[in-house]
Design a protein around this motif. Sequence first.
Motif, mmCIF file in Angstrom:
data_model
loop_
_atom_site.group_PDB
_atom_site.id
_atom_site.type_symbol
_atom_site.label_atom_id
_atom_site.label_comp_id
_atom_site.label_asym_id
_atom_site.label_seq_id
_atom_site.Cartn_x
_atom_site.Cartn_y
_atom_site.Cartn_z
ATOM 1 N N LYS A 1 -51.137 -41.584 64.440
ATOM 2 C CA LYS A 1 -49.986 -42.497 64.902
ATOM 3 C C LYS A 1 -50.529 -43.245 64.053
ATOM 4 O O LYS A 1 -49.483 -44.486 63.671
ATOM 5 C CB LYS A 1 -50.373 -42.897 66.480
ATOM 6 N N HIS B 1 -45.363 -38.996 71.642
ATOM 7 C CA HIS B 1 -45.440 -38.675 70.813
ATOM 8 C C HIS B 1 -44.141 -38.009 69.901
ATOM 9 O O HIS B 1 -43.632 -37.867 70.384
ATOM 10 C CB HIS B 1 -46.569 -37.963 70.415
ATOM 11 N N ARG B 2 -43.544 -38.409 69.063
ATOM 12 C CA ARG B 2 -42.560 -37.458 68.148
ATOM 13 C C ARG B 2 -41.218 -38.072 69.083
ATOM 14 O O ARG B 2 -40.833 -38.900 69.612
ATOM 15 C CB ARG B 2 -43.058 -36.278 67.377
ATOM 16 N N GLU C 1 -44.204 -39.000 63.781
ATOM 17 C CA GLU C 1 -44.202 -39.286 64.759
ATOM 18 C C GLU C 1 -43.045 -40.595 64.429
ATOM 19 O O GLU C 1 -42.743 -41.604 63.353
ATOM 20 C CB GLU C 1 -45.179 -40.706 64.616
#
Length: 1011
Positions: free
Chosen positions: A571, A709-710, A891
């Motif tokens: 990240k 996340h993402r 990310e």
Amino acid sequence: MIRQIWQRILNLWRLLQRRFRKQPATPPPKPPIRSFGEYEQKFMALLEGVAEGWSRGEIKGFLIGSKINDAEWVNWLQEFGERLLVSPETHLELGGRMVRLGEMNCGRISEVAGNIGRELLPPVKGKETRFFPVSGGGKEVFPPKNPVSDNPPPKRKGEVSQQAIELFNQGVDRYYAGDLAGAIAAFEKALEIDPKYHDAWNGLGNALGDVGRNSEAIAAFEKALEIDPKSHIVWNGLGNVLNDLGRNSEAKAAYEKALEIDPKSHLAWNNLGNALRDLGRNTEAIAAFEKALEIDPKYHLAWNGLGATLNDVGRNREAIAAYEKALEIDPKFHIAWNGLGATLNDVGRNSEAIAAYEKALEIDPKFHIAWNGLGATLNDVGRYSEAIAAYEKCLEIKGDQFWAAWANRGFAFIDSGRYIEAIQNWDKGLQKYQPSNRDYRLACGQLHQQKGKAHYKHAKQTFTYFESFHKAKASYEQAREFLKSPLIPETYLEVMQGLITVCRSLGDPKTSDYLTEAKTVLENLLLDNETHPEIKQRLQRKFAGLYQLEVDMFVEAGDKENALEKAESRKNFCLQWMRATSQNRTASPTYSQIRDLLANNTETAIIYWHLSPVSLTAFIITLDKFKVIATPVTDIFAKRDSQSLEKWLENWKTNYQNYCQTTNKQQSKESHPWRESMTAQLQKLADILKIPEICTHLTNIQNLILIPHRDLHLLPLDSLFLPPFPLEGVGTGALPLQNPGRSNPPVVAPKIRTITRLPSAQIAIQQQQQNPTEIAPNSMLMVEHSQGKSALKFTQIEAAAISQINQTNRASNAATKTAIIEALKSNSGIFHYTGHAYHNTEKSENSALLLGTGEELTLTDILQLKLVDYYLVCLSACETGITKKGELIDEFVGIASGFLPETNYVISTLWRVDERSSALLLIYFYQLWKQGIQPPAALQQAKDWLRELTNGKLGEWYAGELLPLLREAEFKSIFFFEMEASRLQEILDIIDEKPYEHPYHWAAFTITGNG
């Protein structure tokens, strides 16, 4: 062999065309009375005269004397040309003479002969990169011809002989006439007479390069440089041949040497740009093209190269402008029409893209790359049959020797639901592609890779997991064999990422070995000093899946602390590359440092998600627990009617995109499936993310820190822990809260009192190190970008009311970007922006707030401002979440991240919220905050208030809270709210309705930061 194949196909196509062409009503001309050999004898005599330099008059005189009319010549020439095209021999000299005859403009015989001659010669090379090439290298082939004197002066030592000069000039003439074999022979004869004649060595190098004799061409250029190392023309030619061979680094060095000698050579700057682009060094490539254009603004090749590179880096609008500039200079430049088509397709302007490709093909019907690009665009708009036909035309032109068309043709079959035909297509491509092609291994690797992708996708669509996953694995392994030795690194890594994903889904024991193998190759590329930093960054982002799969392996092994640290490290790489110039680069935190964010608070929990290609992992951290819940993204044991996260995301984004394209009529918006099904869809999402199971670990928790996340950054995760999603341990046992305003009506609050988000744990640690203030500031900078009449009314109401709660500096709606930047520098406290935003997921630094003047305040601009004096940034009604239909591979770096860690909190919205509900919620939020409630709690209470608000209570709030604020602001149009307040409180049929209960109105609001 390749050329013979496509020539035969082309010949057959022509014969078929003639066979089915509608014939005229008049009878065909009588067949010639002469034999084929008689025509050939006459024609060869004509070409001999052309080679000797006959004038147009002499050629016409010969034709008249031959007593053969144009129609006879054309009929014979067509048959003669067909025989030549299918002949196994090359006819370079003959082709060159026919081209020269074509240039003499002596009627139909010239035209037909010229066309045949051009087909006999090697094609002009263009770079087949990303389906839209930049133009071939700019050539400054020869210096001015050496003068030949009837009375040459006495030869001095080191001078070139008169005979060598004559042969050199013959070579130049033949080169420009397309007679490459004749040019080579002339240059070689000149060099036999004078081996030190460097211009002849240069000419020989160019001609040899054009016929594909690249090793000999390099040797000729090197010989020229041995004689004259200061010839920038020779260095440029050497660079062109090296670049054609894919030896891009050496080509770059050659172009740089040319520029060291002549910094004003726009050709060398352009060619350097091409080499840098091929190396993936796009920033430097753009600078090189711009330098070429600074020297010669009319150099269309450089405009084209600039357009291609700008499109590579996602600067699509600038790319379109560059292509249009190239076409303004040369409207017949088919390569620029092709590049323009590719870029227009990238930005969704499909109809214009199709028109651009068709223009390229109108200019050059045999431009195979444009046929391939046209097919891709037709496929994107669902015109699959036409797309397949376009790919077939590309393959016909190239004699089946263009692997990209085979790859794309297969995807057209896949997209039209013809899976079996797609697999057969790729198998046919593998069978047809000749091992003699320089890119044979790459082509085979790519086509096997496409088969692997198709099998994997088919498995997920049809639930034939075991059978299709094993087929996918076999295809990926075959691709790996073609690519690994000698290594074709980037395509190899693409294949390995797919192979590891399939193996991980199958639980294959080879997964770990394959992951180690791929990571080793990637790390070697990243550690190699020859790999440019720009390329290292791109590789790390492109192959993020390898890092994500590594996290999965740690989770599977029970090493959850290491798994969390790896996820956090990844990240922070994505967040820090934006801040390359930052001086405050800190190491990614350890598990214990992440846990310290809880600050010994037993009522706070961190939920940290990690999404890999095959697994969704939730790390749940409380003061006394560290739990991990892992869920397969594609569960091969799942029921047929179950929905995966991947499918849910695809439906959610597609429906939202369709929703945005509907009309602005309120009914059509409210009844759109995206809004109507939102509650049910979020309930499904809660089940997919296993929120009920997560909540079993949140006993007595009142404060949540969510680290998505993402794609999870784009979703209203906060709402899944609140009503109307009553889950065990969360959202029940409501406690009364007091309205902070004058009448203090009670509102309902769940057990979860605050939910904040973070881009990463490191951001929160950095915020704590800045010793943030807990005192709410009084001053505010407000920027409004109104959207339509309705938006104008509620934007103004929001601004007027909030300006009475906080001391406010309101920038003009017409304020320029420069003025707003200066205002941000000179103000402090709160930045409140009402308007819309644009997100570029491929180049996050180009994401922007859209200003009223049409300008953009980009993420790059925001990062440079370093707004350390701002406590809160509120991005009201901005679409800062949902972006494209496709998934995010790496990310998500949103606009909110650009304000952190300098700013304490950022409020933003995930979708475009109705202006009325947005205004109500934010006015109420500022009222709560003014009473001393911290922003996370204030936002949560404002969302709860809006969700539970009845029409009766809204009427009371209008009368008791909003109208006094508007009067204090001397707002002119308050009559509407006076009437509305009375209506809402008096009409009993609607008094208990909750107009903003639907999650559309409140679930989009999120707060990022840790104070």
